[in-house]
Scaffold this motif. Structure first.
Motif, PDB file in Angstrom:
ATOM      1  N   GLY B  63       2.203  34.164 -45.358  1.00  0.00           N
ATOM      2  CA  GLY B  63       3.630  33.208 -45.623  1.00  0.00           C
ATOM      3  C   GLY B  63       4.244  33.358 -44.187  1.00  0.00           C
ATOM      4  O   GLY B  63       3.938  33.976 -43.126  1.00  0.00           O
ATOM      5  N   ALA B  64       5.534  32.780 -44.351  1.00  0.00           N
ATOM      6  CA  ALA B  64       6.266  32.793 -43.238  1.00  0.00           C
ATOM      7  C   ALA B  64       7.315  34.199 -43.097  1.00  0.00           C
ATOM      8  O   ALA B  64       7.537  34.593 -44.251  1.00  0.00           O
ATOM      9  CB  ALA B  64       7.265  31.599 -43.467  1.00  0.00           C
ATOM     10  N   CYS B  65       7.426  34.567 -41.892  1.00  0.00           N
ATOM     11  CA  CYS B  65       8.298  35.612 -41.688  1.00  0.00           C
ATOM     12  C   CYS B  65       9.998  35.262 -41.877  1.00  0.00           C
ATOM     13  O   CYS B  65      10.359  34.388 -41.198  1.00  0.00           O
ATOM     14  CB  CYS B  65       8.212  36.530 -40.201  1.00  0.00           C
ATOM     15  SG  CYS B  65       9.252  37.688 -39.887  1.00  0.00           S
ATOM     16  N   PRO B  66      10.543  35.864 -42.779  1.00  0.00           N
ATOM     17  CA  PRO B  66      11.862  35.460 -43.285  1.00  0.00           C
ATOM     18  C   PRO B  66      12.645  35.673 -41.928  1.00  0.00           C
ATOM     19  O   PRO B  66      13.852  34.815 -41.750  1.00  0.00           O
ATOM     20  CB  PRO B  66      12.289  36.456 -44.117  1.00  0.00           C
ATOM     21  CG  PRO B  66      11.476  37.725 -43.952  1.00  0.00           C
ATOM     22  CD  PRO B  66      10.284  37.122 -43.382  1.00  0.00           C
ATOM     23  N   LEU B  67      12.517  36.460 -41.092  1.00  0.00           N
ATOM     24  CA  LEU B  67      13.299  36.732 -39.827  1.00  0.00           C
ATOM     25  C   LEU B  67      13.254  35.632 -38.881  1.00  0.00           C
ATOM     26  O   LEU B  67      13.980  34.894 -38.277  1.00  0.00           O
ATOM     27  CB  LEU B  67      12.998  38.017 -39.103  1.00  0.00           C
ATOM     28  CG  LEU B  67      14.271  38.743 -38.758  1.00  0.00           C
ATOM     29  CD1 LEU B  67      15.459  38.917 -39.574  1.00  0.00           C
ATOM     30  CD2 LEU B  67      13.764  40.153 -38.160  1.00  0.00           C
ATOM     31  N   GLY B  68      11.817  35.307 -38.567  1.00  0.00           N
ATOM     32  CA  GLY B  68      11.666  34.176 -37.812  1.00  0.00           C
ATOM     33  C   GLY B  68      12.242  32.891 -38.220  1.00  0.00           C
ATOM     34  O   GLY B  68      12.651  32.027 -37.591  1.00  0.00           O
ATOM     35  N   ALA B  69      11.988  32.759 -39.517  1.00  0.00           N
ATOM     36  CA  ALA B  69      12.529  31.528 -40.329  1.00  0.00           C
ATOM     37  C   ALA B  69      14.056  30.984 -40.152  1.00  0.00           C
ATOM     38  O   ALA B  69      14.474  30.337 -40.091  1.00  0.00           O
ATOM     39  CB  ALA B  69      11.848  31.529 -41.622  1.00  0.00           C
TER      40      ALA B  69
END
Lengths: 140, 338
Positions: B63-69
């Motif tokens: 999944g995508a990292c929430p912080l990077g996103a």
């Protein structure tokens, strides 16, 4: 006394390991930068340089891991850190939040997600996540 | 007095929380094939953000990292509002709050495992309490201000936290990718940025050995975000005010810099459940009690909970098995080309 010495030894070994890795990294960077200054096509980091820097540190890492396993099995730990402090009585309890707040925020969250799907920001997340961001992970 | 304990050894059997942390770390990184091939997962699951800090450049990340996103969304806010990632963070915050930190975050698990190394440990103090505010500064500057400024003024995405600080990216992304022989070409890219980030990773790792969850307490902007929702998140530790005597045993025994159980520093690890002499603390999901001191529950309630726990674990294992199968074998995105 033996247990105290064990903890001191482990603390020193962990510090030494971290310092060893840091020194190795800085050493590779310094030599690599000097090499690159002379020959712009050469690399600062090479697998061989990394392996050479890791070689002296690996035995230390193994010792730390073995001693950690031994310490865990024997139950050696710094009990002083686990003893609760003397200070800190409870300063009371927080005010209750309004009952409508949580459901309202849940609805807002779902609405934002739906809006994001429609305005394309979900696609942006996907677009970034499926590429290796070399700067983001520090590769350069 | 020698406070080095050897008698009364702690059990080597992992606690339920540890098992859930391991499970979550595996689920966050179910694309195990990525570690074997040195490639990241590029399937549709990366539309979704995972709740914990897990770099999306990790070969195993599904999944995508929430912080990077979030940083990328802020950097792109001149073109498009990042409603999606804001909604995801709000959803995680309102449902789980910092329970994510205490039970689900893979990097939180890593910090706790490093802290298990038997060395002298630093106790929490006024200094650590003051340092716990630093993560809000990191959030404001590196996650919000710099990406926004870069996106709006220069039109260039600059995820500053990822680029300058994030140890998860250095460890799960850089080190994991570089470890694979197929990625030896990446060595050509390494320079001052990698040197700086690797030294930061070492510093944080060392700090975690001596000081409980150092990154989580002092630097993690994701914990800072989730902490804002801690008081009203659905799942978390709650104090029965009628039973509470105000003795403060929960606060004193907590490893985090809490002032009250359930405040913005609390990771809902439920350690305080066993510390409370009045049995006033429980881990709840809304009104449902997930974990309470045994004495606070009747024998029937305890039996019911054990049965529910077994069913939950069976379902969780089924989900994990399916995830491992999907992300390594069945997903069209992982099938060999041609």
């Amino acid at each position: 006394m033996k247990k105290k010495l064990f903890l001191i030894l482990q603390s020193v070994l962990c510090l030494a390991l971290a310092l060893g890795l840091a020194a190795g990294t800085l050493g590779i960077y310094r030599e690599g930068s000097a090499r690159q200054a002379a020959d712009p096509l050469s690399r600062i980091y090479t697998p061989e340089a990394v392996a050479a820097a890791l070689r002296p540190v690996l035995p230390l890492l193994l010792i730390v891991l073995l001693l950690s396993a031994l310490g865990l099995v024997l139950g050696i730990r710094d009990e002083n850190a686990e003893t609760p402090g003397k200070r800190g009585a409870c300063p009371g309890h927080p005010r209750a939040v309004p009952r409508w707040l949580r459901p309202a925020l849940l609805v807002l969250a779902l609405a934002l997600i739906a809006a994001g799907v429609f305005n394309g920001s979900a696609r942006d997340v996907f677009g970034k996540a499926v590429k290796i961001c070399t700067e983001c992970v520090g590769l350069g | 007095m020698d406070k080095i304990k050897t008698a009364g050894r702690p059990s080597l059997r992992p606690s339920t929380r540890r098992l859930i942390q391991l499970y979550s770390a595996l689920l966050h990184n179910a694309h195990l094939k990525g570690f074997l091939e040195g490639e990241i997962y590029r399937g549709g699951a990366k539309y979704a953000c995972v709740p914990g800090l897990n770099c999306y450049s990790c070969p195993g990340a599904v999944g995508a990292c929430p912080l990077g996103a979030l940083q990328n969304a802020l950097a792109a806010s001149g073109h498009r509002a990042g409603w999606y990632v804001l909604g995801i963070l709000l959803l995680f915050g309102v449902t789980l709050g910092r329970t994510i930190c205490g039970w689900l975050c893979p990097f939180g698990l890593l910090q706790e495992l490093l802290h298990k190394i038997p060395t002298y440990k630093l106790k929490k103090s006024r200094v650590t309490r003051a340092l716990s505010w630093l993560k809000y500064a990191v959030l404001a500057l590196f996650v919000a201000a710099i990406p926004l400024w870069s996106g709006l003024s220069r039109g260039l995405p600059l995820p500053a936290f990822c680029q300058y600080l994030c140890p998860a990216g250095s460890f799960e992304g850089a080190v994991a990718l570089l470890s694979h022989p197929q990625n030896s070409f990446l060595f050509g890219m390494l320079g001052p940025l990698f040197t700086r980030k690797f030294l930061i990773l070492l510093g944080i790792g060392l700090a975690c050995v001596f000081c409980y969850r150092s990154f989580c307490r002092f630097l993690c902007p994701l914990g800072a975000i989730y902490g804002l929702f801690n008081r009203f998140c659905l799942l978390g530790v709650r104090v029965d005010e009628a039973r509470c005597s105000g003795c403060g045993a929960c606060v004193r025994g907590c490893g985090m810099d809490v002032r009250q159980v359930g405040d913005q520093e609390c990771i809902h690890c439920a350690k305080c459940l066993t510390l409370c002499p009045e049995k006033a603390i429980s881990l709840r999901a809304g009104k449902a009690v997930l974990k309470a001191p045994a004495a606070a529950l009747s024998t029937e309630a305890q039996a019911r909970r054990r049965k529910t726990g077994r069913i939950a674990w069976a379902l969780a294992l089924a989900v994990l098995c399916f995830a491992l199968l999907w992300f390594n074998v069945l997903d069209p995105a992982v099938l060999p080309a041609g």
